[in-house]
Design a protein around this motif. Structure first.
Motif, PDB file in Angstrom:
ATOM      1  N   PHE A 179       1.086  -1.355  -0.509  1.00 15.75           N
ATOM      2  CA  PHE A 179       0.157  -0.275   0.218  1.00 15.75           C
ATOM      3  C   PHE A 179       0.844   1.293  -0.237  1.00 15.75           C
ATOM      4  N   ASN A 180       0.828   2.189  -0.986  1.00  8.98           N
ATOM      5  CA  ASN A 180       1.641   3.057  -1.205  1.00  8.98           C
ATOM      6  C   ASN A 180       1.009   4.566  -0.744  1.00  8.98           C
ATOM      7  N   LEU A 181       1.340   5.333   0.269  1.00 10.45           N
ATOM      8  CA  LEU A 181       1.191   6.185   0.625  1.00 10.45           C
ATOM      9  C   LEU A 181       1.170   7.247  -0.329  1.00 10.45           C
ATOM     10  N   THR A 182      -0.410   8.042  -0.426  1.00 10.68           N
ATOM     11  CA  THR A 182      -0.255   8.894  -1.487  1.00 10.68           C
ATOM     12  C   THR A 182       0.174  10.866  -0.522  1.00 10.68           C
ATOM     13  N   ASN A 183      -0.222  10.843   0.181  1.00  9.96           N
ATOM     14  CA  ASN A 183      -0.065  11.883   0.817  1.00  9.96           C
ATOM     15  C   ASN A 183       0.225  11.977   2.565  1.00  9.96           C
ATOM     16  N   PRO A 184       1.451  11.739   2.753  1.00 13.57           N
ATOM     17  CA  PRO A 184       2.497  11.310   3.575  1.00 13.57           C
ATOM     18  C   PRO A 184       2.786  12.780   4.582  1.00 13.57           C
ATOM     19  N   GLU A 242       0.000  14.960   4.311  1.00  6.06           N
ATOM     20  CA  GLU A 242      -1.143  15.548   5.230  1.00  6.06           C
ATOM     21  C   GLU A 242      -1.506  14.700   6.635  1.00  6.06           C
ATOM     22  N   VAL A 243      -0.841  13.407   6.208  1.00  9.20           N
ATOM     23  CA  VAL A 243      -1.309  12.832   6.982  1.00  9.20           C
ATOM     24  C   VAL A 243      -0.437  13.808   8.584  1.00  9.20           C
ATOM     25  N   THR A 246      11.961   9.951  10.095  1.00  9.05           N
ATOM     26  CA  THR A 246      10.434  10.509   9.496  1.00  9.05           C
ATOM     27  C   THR A 246       9.705   9.300   9.474  1.00  9.05           C
ATOM     28  N   PRO A 247       8.722   9.719   9.745  1.00  8.23           N
ATOM     29  CA  PRO A 247       7.665   8.012  10.293  1.00  8.23           C
ATOM     30  C   PRO A 247       6.957   8.237   8.850  1.00  8.23           C
ATOM     31  N   PHE A 248       7.257   8.635   8.146  1.00  9.82           N
ATOM     32  CA  PHE A 248       7.234   7.332   6.524  1.00  9.82           C
ATOM     33  C   PHE A 248       8.319   7.425   6.047  1.00  9.82           C
ATOM     34  N   VAL A 249       8.592   7.024   4.980  1.00 11.25           N
ATOM     35  CA  VAL A 249       9.995   6.586   4.013  1.00 11.25           C
ATOM     36  C   VAL A 249       9.323   5.830   2.784  1.00 11.25           C
ATOM     37  N   ASN A 250      10.482   6.588   1.976  1.00  6.44           N
ATOM     38  CA  ASN A 250       9.775   6.000   0.456  1.00  6.44           C
ATOM     39  C   ASN A 250      11.312   5.198  -0.282  1.00  6.44           C
ATOM     40  N   SER A 279       2.987  14.235  16.768  1.00  5.26           N
ATOM     41  CA  SER A 279       1.957  15.225  17.727  1.00  5.26           C
ATOM     42  C   SER A 279       0.516  15.010  17.405  1.00  5.26           C
ATOM     43  N   ASN A 280       0.119  15.305  15.599  1.00  9.89           N
ATOM     44  CA  ASN A 280      -0.919  15.658  15.209  1.00  9.89           C
ATOM     45  C   ASN A 280      -1.500  14.353  14.856  1.00  9.89           C
ATOM     46  N   PHE A 281      -1.206  12.811  14.397  1.00  7.39           N
ATOM     47  CA  PHE A 281      -1.554  11.817  14.540  1.00  7.39           C
ATOM     48  C   PHE A 281      -2.884  11.716  15.606  1.00  7.39           C
ATOM     49  N   PRO A 282      -4.148  10.927  15.555  1.00 14.29           N
ATOM     50  CA  PRO A 282      -5.219   9.996  15.804  1.00 14.29           C
ATOM     51  C   PRO A 282      -4.575   9.418  17.088  1.00 14.29           C
TER      52      PRO A 282
END
Length: 541
Positions: A93-98, A100-101, A200-204, A529-532
């Protein structure tokens, strides 16, 4: 033409013959012959009927007995080297809007794949040092123990050039470990994690990198770095000295140079092992994989290679020997064939509630099933990836090459929560998989928190990974509502096993699972800090 006495001779002969016939019919010897012949005829008829009625049953009995995993048997040979190739089909699953998340937006994912790998399992590899097989019979019992190795070889897809944005599992694991820490201790640990590796919480990364290894310094932070390796990017070596005197080789210099030579040899060995592994993957299945020197092919999950750290989700799963599995071989009781008696040399798993059925080892070994399967029975299967057993029930009759088979599937509440208000989803038997008393969150129906089974001495909080069916099939709707881009479909995403019922041969096994990252809000860490409060984000199935 006859003589003058011809007529009288004929009459005399007929009279004598009649007398002989009358005497012969009434002879005791003749009566006994008739009686014996009649008895023998009846016996032949009875035996014929018995053969007609019992021979198929006897033959079936002999065939069934041959299905046990007995030493030197054809069934053992086919178990060790199945006639049908197994394949691993994977999607990401490719996260397309890291970005924004990270700001609190809803994740949007796009399915990428499939990538298909041929999976060869070696159950009886030989230890290169001891010369002993990794498969052994219990001479006094009814079990066989083996330590499998799996070798994966790409068949289709282009994972090297397919790049995806996915959760940074090493960083999220580190953050999870300090979540309950306080003050300066947490601040120092947070800074170390953010300043080493991707930060960073997401990596490519490429799909190949995700599975088999990509560069990230954080997982190797505690590893001892070879002295010839400079510090990672962003890290300053405060102990380095500006010394250009190369003429004097003291003891420390000699040791340093010796270690350098040893590490160069290790690097060459690694390169050689990668070449060997590629050669093995390209080779025919006829190659005897049992006696390869696997020690130079095995890789840990994280390792310094050419002074750079490599980490991969399944890096330690390709070729590396797995934990021992002890199953019933069926020679004493064929109905117990394939039943898992021990895992990792223990009758308990040590992950779930102590003394519970959840923590008890059991269930069928995936591809080793007993014969005479009934539509009315329930089947329990042990899946090591799930860290648990799963219950299966008969669904329907299917065919494979005109051969009928029984399809078994998990019931709708197989991963149901014991607190689910929906009577069709609730599963009270799953309560012992909830480790809330140990500080692990208990997720809603359809998603299993795997953190307890990922605990190690270095990771006392485990890794924030959860398991579900693909696209959250049969899971609580809240999981799908939190992520955009998921479309559960029974045909594509259901787990099932098709079994030939008489002999118990699995004709198709589709253990479809999805791996999800558990991402939790942490006000003490800016990037978290901005995650659910708790987001379950799929990244692989």
């Amino acid at each position: 033409m006859s003589g003058p006495h011809g007529r009288g001779d004929v009459k005399s002969f007929n009279r004598n013959n009649a007398v002989i016939e009358r005497e012969g019919c009434q002879s005791p010897h003749t009566r006994n012959c008739f009686l014996a012949t009649s008895v023998m005829g009846c016996l032949v008829i009875v035996l014929g009927l018995l053969v007609l009625t019992m021979a198929p049953s006897f033959l079936s009995s002999m065939i069934l007995k041959s299905l046990a995993l007995s030493p030197g048997s054809d069934r053992l040979a086919s178990w060790l080297l199945p006639p049908v190739e197994a394949h691993l089909t994977a999607y990401a699953f490719n996260l397309t809007n890291p970005d924004e998340v990270l700001k609190g937006g809803k994740p949007v994912v796009q399915e990428v794949g499939p990538f298909v790998y041929r999976a060869v399992t070696v159950k009886d590899s030989v230890d290169s040092e001891t010369g002993k097989s990794q498969m052994n019979y219990d001479s006094l019992g009814s079990t066989i123990t083996y330590r499998p190795r799996k070798i994966y070889h790409l068949v289709s897809g282009d994972p090297d050039s397919t790049f995806i944005t996915v959760p940074n599992i090493p960083l999220l694991t580190g953050f999870s470990g300090i979540r309950d820490s306080m003050g300066m201790t947490k601040g120092i640990a947070k800074n170390v994690m953010l300043n080493n590796g991707r930060g960073t919480p997401f990596v490519n990364v490429s799909f190949t990198g995700l599975l088999w290894g990509y560069n990230d310094e954080l997982p190797c932070f505690k590893h001892t770095r070879p002295e010839e390796c400079p510090p990672p990017d962003g890290e300053i070596d405060i102990f380095s000295e500006d010394d250009n005197d190369d003429d004097d080789w003291g003891d420390e210099d000699w040791k340093r140079r010796k270690r350098s030579t040893e590490n160069e040899a290790l690097i060459r060995s690694r390169r050689s092992s990668d070449e060997d592994l590629s050669r093995i993957k390209r080779s025919s299945l006829d190659l005897d994989l049992r006696r390869l020197n696997f020690s130079i092919l095995e890789k840990p999950k994280a390792e310094l290679v050419n002074c750079r750290c490599q980490w991969g989700l399944f890096r330690d799963k390709n070729v590396t020997i797995r934990k021992p599995v002890t199953i019933n071989h069926g020679m004493k009781d064929l109905s117990m064939k394939g039943w898992v008696e021990q895992f990792d040399s223990s009758t308990t798993l040590g992950w779930w509630e102590d003394g519970s059925t959840c923590d008890q080892v059991g269930g069928q070994d995936g591809a080793t099933l007993p014969p005479l399967v009934s539509q009315y029975q329930e089947m329990e299967m042990f899946i090591s990836l799930m860290c648990r057993k799963i219950n299966l029930k008969f669904e329907k009759i299917t065919t494979h090459s005109e051969l009928p088979s029984y399809r078994f599937i998990p019931p709708v509440n197989a991963l149901g929560s014991h607190t689910d208000p929906d009577p069709t989803k609730v599963n009270f038997a799953n309560s012992c998989y909830c480790r809330g008393s140990k500080g692990f969150s208990c997720l809603k129906s359809g998603v299993l928190n795997l953190e307890p089974c990922k605990v190690t001495p270095d990771l006392p909080r485990g890794a924030p990974i959860a398991l579900s069916f693909p696209h959250f099939y049969q899971a609580d709707p809240s999981f799908r509502e939190a992520v955009e881009g998921l479309r559960p479909n029974k045909t594509l995403h259901q787990f099932y096993v098709d079994i030939e019922p008489t002999l118990g041969f699995p004709l198709a096994i589709r253990p479809r699972f999805q791996l999800n990252a558990i991402i939790r809000k942490d006000p003490d860490i800016a990037v978290m800090s901005n995650f659910p409060d708790e987001l379950v984000l799929p990244f692989l199935w």
